[in-house]
Write a protein that holds these residues in place. Structure first.
Motif, PDB file in Angstrom:
ATOM      1  N   MET A   1       0.836  -1.215   0.000  1.00  0.00           N
ATOM      2  CA  MET A   1       0.000   0.000   0.000  1.00  0.00           C
ATOM      3  C   MET A   1       0.861   1.251   0.000  1.00  0.00           C
ATOM      4  SD  MET A   1      -3.263  -0.228   2.506  1.00  0.00           S
ATOM      5  CE  MET A   1      -4.670   0.671   1.939  1.00  0.00           C
ATOM      6  N   LEU A   2       0.380   2.266  -0.711  1.00  0.00           N
ATOM      7  CA  LEU A   2       1.111   3.538  -0.738  1.00  0.00           C
ATOM      8  C   LEU A   2       0.262   4.590  -0.029  1.00  0.00           C
ATOM      9  CD1 LEU A   2       3.342   5.475  -1.734  1.00  0.00           C
ATOM     10  CD2 LEU A   2       2.111   5.643  -3.905  1.00  0.00           C
ATOM     11  N   ASN A   3       0.619   4.881   1.198  1.00  0.00           N
ATOM     12  CA  ASN A   3      -0.131   5.879   1.966  1.00  0.00           C
ATOM     13  C   ASN A   3       0.688   7.145   2.131  1.00  0.00           C
ATOM     14  OD1 ASN A   3      -2.381   4.110   2.477  1.00  0.00           O
ATOM     15  ND2 ASN A   3      -1.066   3.033   3.938  1.00  0.00           N
ATOM     16  N   ILE A   4       0.116   8.253   1.640  1.00  0.00           N
ATOM     17  CA  ILE A   4       0.836   9.534   1.652  1.00  0.00           C
ATOM     18  C   ILE A   4       0.064  10.563   2.461  1.00  0.00           C
ATOM     19  CG2 ILE A   4       1.666  11.444   0.207  1.00  0.00           C
ATOM     20  CD1 ILE A   4       1.839   9.365  -2.108  1.00  0.00           C
ATOM     21  N   VAL A   5       0.782  11.269   3.314  1.00  0.00           N
ATOM     22  CA  VAL A   5       0.180  12.420   3.999  1.00  0.00           C
ATOM     23  C   VAL A   5       0.595  13.650   3.200  1.00  0.00           C
ATOM     24  CG1 VAL A   5       0.231  13.874   6.064  1.00  0.00           C
ATOM     25  CG2 VAL A   5       0.156  11.385   6.300  1.00  0.00           C
ATOM     26  N   LEU A   6      -0.389  14.387   2.684  1.00  0.00           N
ATOM     27  CA  LEU A   6      -0.087  15.635   1.978  1.00  0.00           C
ATOM     28  C   LEU A   6      -0.276  16.770   2.971  1.00  0.00           C
ATOM     29  CD1 LEU A   6       0.860  16.477  -0.785  1.00  0.00           C
ATOM     30  CD2 LEU A   6      -1.495  16.845  -1.457  1.00  0.00           C
ATOM     31  N   LEU A  21      -2.317  13.552  -8.170  1.00  0.00           N
ATOM     32  CA  LEU A  21      -1.608  12.370  -7.636  1.00  0.00           C
ATOM     33  C   LEU A  21      -2.478  11.115  -7.635  1.00  0.00           C
ATOM     34  CD1 LEU A  21       0.306  14.015  -4.625  1.00  0.00           C
ATOM     35  CD2 LEU A  21       1.329  13.095  -6.718  1.00  0.00           C
ATOM     36  N   ILE A  22      -3.755  11.292  -7.256  1.00  0.00           N
ATOM     37  CA  ILE A  22      -4.624  10.089  -7.208  1.00  0.00           C
ATOM     38  C   ILE A  22      -4.820   9.516  -8.609  1.00  0.00           C
ATOM     39  CG2 ILE A  22      -5.822  10.608  -5.038  1.00  0.00           C
ATOM     40  CD1 ILE A  22      -8.210  11.533  -6.834  1.00  0.00           C
ATOM     41  N   ASN A  23      -4.775  10.379  -9.620  1.00  0.00           N
ATOM     42  CA  ASN A  23      -4.880   9.912 -11.005  1.00  0.00           C
ATOM     43  C   ASN A  23      -3.671   9.076 -11.393  1.00  0.00           C
ATOM     44  OD1 ASN A  23      -7.234  10.521 -12.261  1.00  0.00           O
ATOM     45  ND2 ASN A  23      -6.615  12.595 -12.894  1.00  0.00           N
ATOM     46  N   LYS A  24      -2.501   9.587 -11.086  1.00  0.00           N
ATOM     47  CA  LYS A  24      -1.256   8.917 -11.499  1.00  0.00           C
ATOM     48  C   LYS A  24      -1.023   7.617 -10.743  1.00  0.00           C
ATOM     49  CE  LYS A  24       3.593   9.314 -12.393  1.00  0.00           C
ATOM     50  NZ  LYS A  24       4.727  10.165 -12.637  1.00  0.00           N
ATOM     51  N   TYR A  25      -1.287   7.618  -9.434  1.00  0.00           N
ATOM     52  CA  TYR A  25      -0.919   6.446  -8.625  1.00  0.00           C
ATOM     53  C   TYR A  25      -2.117   5.588  -8.201  1.00  0.00           C
ATOM     54  CZ  TYR A  25       3.617   8.753  -8.509  1.00  0.00           C
ATOM     55  OH  TYR A  25       4.810   9.335  -8.877  1.00  0.00           O
ATOM     56  N   LYS A  78     -10.481  -2.129  -0.537  1.00  0.00           N
ATOM     57  CA  LYS A  78      -9.605  -2.615  -1.616  1.00  0.00           C
ATOM     58  C   LYS A  78      -8.652  -1.545  -2.141  1.00  0.00           C
ATOM     59  CE  LYS A  78     -12.653  -6.302  -3.143  1.00  0.00           C
ATOM     60  NZ  LYS A  78     -13.733  -6.633  -4.091  1.00  0.00           N
ATOM     61  N   ALA A  79      -8.547  -0.451  -1.426  1.00  0.00           N
ATOM     62  CA  ALA A  79      -7.708   0.664  -1.901  1.00  0.00           C
ATOM     63  C   ALA A  79      -6.239   0.250  -2.010  1.00  0.00           C
ATOM     64  CB  ALA A  79      -7.845   1.828  -0.934  1.00  0.00           C
ATOM     65  N   LYS A  80      -5.564   0.757  -3.056  1.00  0.00           N
ATOM     66  CA  LYS A  80      -4.121   0.489  -3.219  1.00  0.00           C
ATOM     67  C   LYS A  80      -3.317   1.389  -2.306  1.00  0.00           C
ATOM     68  CE  LYS A  80      -3.874  -1.012  -8.049  1.00  0.00           C
ATOM     69  NZ  LYS A  80      -3.415  -0.555  -9.370  1.00  0.00           N
ATOM     70  N   GLY A  81      -3.998   2.410  -1.815  1.00  0.00           N
ATOM     71  CA  GLY A  81      -3.339   3.369  -0.939  1.00  0.00           C
ATOM     72  C   GLY A  81      -4.183   4.622  -0.808  1.00  0.00           C
ATOM     73  N   PHE A  82      -3.796   5.492   0.130  1.00  0.00           N
ATOM     74  CA  PHE A  82      -4.566   6.720   0.382  1.00  0.00           C
ATOM     75  C   PHE A  82      -3.672   7.952   0.301  1.00  0.00           C
ATOM     76  CE2 PHE A  82      -6.902   3.415   2.684  1.00  0.00           C
ATOM     77  CZ  PHE A  82      -8.211   3.682   2.326  1.00  0.00           C
ATOM     78  N   ILE A  83      -4.308   9.050  -0.095  1.00  0.00           N
ATOM     79  CA  ILE A  83      -3.662  10.348   0.099  1.00  0.00           C
ATOM     80  C   ILE A  83      -4.469  11.039   1.177  1.00  0.00           C
ATOM     81  CG2 ILE A  83      -3.324  12.651  -0.875  1.00  0.00           C
ATOM     82  CD1 ILE A  83      -2.259  11.493  -3.312  1.00  0.00           C
ATOM     83  N   PHE A  84      -3.845  11.263   2.304  1.00  0.00           N
ATOM     84  CA  PHE A  84      -4.512  11.968   3.392  1.00  0.00           C
ATOM     85  C   PHE A  84      -4.231  13.455   3.232  1.00  0.00           C
ATOM     86  CE2 PHE A  84      -3.587   7.685   4.999  1.00  0.00           C
ATOM     87  CZ  PHE A  84      -4.874   7.264   5.329  1.00  0.00           C
ATOM     88  N   ASP A  85      -5.304  14.195   2.959  1.00  0.00           N
ATOM     89  CA  ASP A  85      -5.189  15.638   2.683  1.00  0.00           C
ATOM     90  C   ASP A  85      -5.895  16.404   3.800  1.00  0.00           C
ATOM     91  OD1 ASP A  85      -5.709  18.226   1.794  1.00  0.00           O
ATOM     92  OD2 ASP A  85      -6.711  17.638  -0.065  1.00  0.00           O
ATOM     93  N   GLY A  86      -5.119  17.151   4.557  1.00  0.00           N
ATOM     94  CA  GLY A  86      -5.700  17.901   5.685  1.00  0.00           C
ATOM     95  C   GLY A  86      -5.775  17.055   6.947  1.00  0.00           C
ATOM     96  N   PHE A  87      -5.166  15.921   6.933  1.00  0.00           N
ATOM     97  CA  PHE A  87      -5.135  15.007   8.087  1.00  0.00           C
ATOM     98  C   PHE A  87      -3.824  14.229   8.041  1.00  0.00           C
ATOM     99  CE2 PHE A  87      -5.846  11.202  10.498  1.00  0.00           C
ATOM    100  CZ  PHE A  87      -6.707  11.574  11.513  1.00  0.00           C
TER     101      PHE A  87
END
Ligand code: ADP
Length: 316
Positions: A1-6, A21-25, A78-87
């Motif tokens: 999983m690729l989890n990113i905090v923005l 980013l969510i489009n690309k990854y 089933k997410a491949k990963g999350f981008i946490f935006d504002g958290f």
């Protein structure tokens, strides 16, 4: 999983970069601000509560925000990963996110921070307020309050991820695509390193499995050798015992023999003594007998000569 905090202050461009980013990854975008606004629009209980804080430029309480984020995450199993935006926006939120992701067998890969100076932020937010009609972007006092809250409560989250060597800062001023490329470079480097360490882990696992296979026969032979040695030792020990027994027996026999010899010597001495006594007695007897015989002979010769003399005298 690729989890990113923005990460970044209000108006840094997190929403804009997240969409790219969510489009690309192929990641799921979770923006707490967007979720709150949707709730406000739908006039949910959560929305009403959040509105009272957002309108003042304050943070929605941690408990409410954390619970909301976790339930949003659970909607994407089933997410491949999350981008946490504002958290996470507070230290407590960061710790709660770590615990939550750990329970799912994953974690935060990195924190990407968009760095923008305050003056630029104020300009951007006021412009956004005009275009979007967002109430919190139209009041300069509320904007300043959000920036102050960010500096006081949210900035420490940077140190939280920095301590884990997961913090990556990117200049948030410039062309949107240039900033995006900079973010992608960091993500790609991370993914390459992750792939390398994953393949290393696989190789390490395989070699470990091979080693353990090799170790099995070694263990077996070691066991066999140990058994043989144990047998040999037992044999030696029993041999020693029997040897001891034998020497004891021999010693007993010898002792008996010696005892016999001694008793034989004693009896020999005794009989010799007895014999000697007897012999002495016999000799003494003989001597006495001889003496007695001599006396008797003398007597008879005396008598005979007396007789002869008397006979002679008579003849005269
Ligand atoms: P910003 O442009 O300030 O980053 P957001 O759209 O991310 O705005 O959030 C809007 C508002 O929602 C924030 O000012 C805050 O009141 C609230 N909010 C968003 N995320 C959080 C959070 N993680 N914790 C507490 N409050 C939050």
């Amino acid at each position: 999983m690729l989890n990113i905090v923005l990460f970044g202050p209000p108006g840094a461009g997190k929403g804009t970069q997240s969409a790219k980013l969510i489009n690309k990854y192929a990641l799921v975008h979770l923006s707490t601000g967007d979720i709150f606004r949707a709730n406000i629009k739908n006039q949910t209980a959560l929305g009403n509560l959040a509105k009272s804080y957002i309108d003042k430029g304050q943070l929605v309480p941690d408990e409410v925000t954390i619970q909301m984020l976790e339930s949003e995450c659970n909607k994407h199993p089933k997410a491949k990963g999350f981008i946490f935006d504002g958290f996470p926006r507070t230290h407590a939120q960061a710790a709660a996110l770590d615990t939550f992701l750990k329970s799912k067998g994953t974690g935060i890969g990195m924190m990407l921070a968009l760095e923008v100076e305050e003056e630029e932020l104020r300009k951007r937010l006021l412009l956004r307020g005009k275009e979007s009609g967002r109430a919190d972007d139209q009041d300069p006092a509320v904007i300043q309050k959000r920036i102050d809250v960010y500096n006081a409560e949210t900035m420490p989250v940077k140190a939280y991820y920095n301590a884990q060597k997961k913090y990556f800062g990117v200049n948030g001023i410039g062309k949107i695509d240039a900033i995006f490329n900079n973010l992608c470079r960091i993500i790609d480097t991370y993914l390459q390193a992750a792939a390398k360490s994953a393949s290393k882990k696989i190789v390490a696992k395989k070699t470990a499995a091979k080693k353990s296979k090799k170790l099995v026969p070694v263990k077996k032979t070691a066991k066999k050798v140990a058994k043989k040695q144990a047998k040999r030792m037992v044999k030696k020990a029993t041999n020693q015992k029997t040897a001891k027994k034998i020497t004891k027996k021999v010693a007993k026999k010898q002792a008996k023999r010696v005892a016999k010899k001694v008793t034989i010597k004693k009896t020999v001495k005794k009989t010799a003594k007895k014999l000697a006594k007897k012999q002495v007695k016999q000799v003494v007897k003989k001597i006495i007998a001889k003496k007695a015989g001599k006396k008797a002979a003398k007597k008879t010769t005396k008598k005979a000569s007396i007789k002869r003399i008397t006979k002679k005298g008579k003849r005269r």
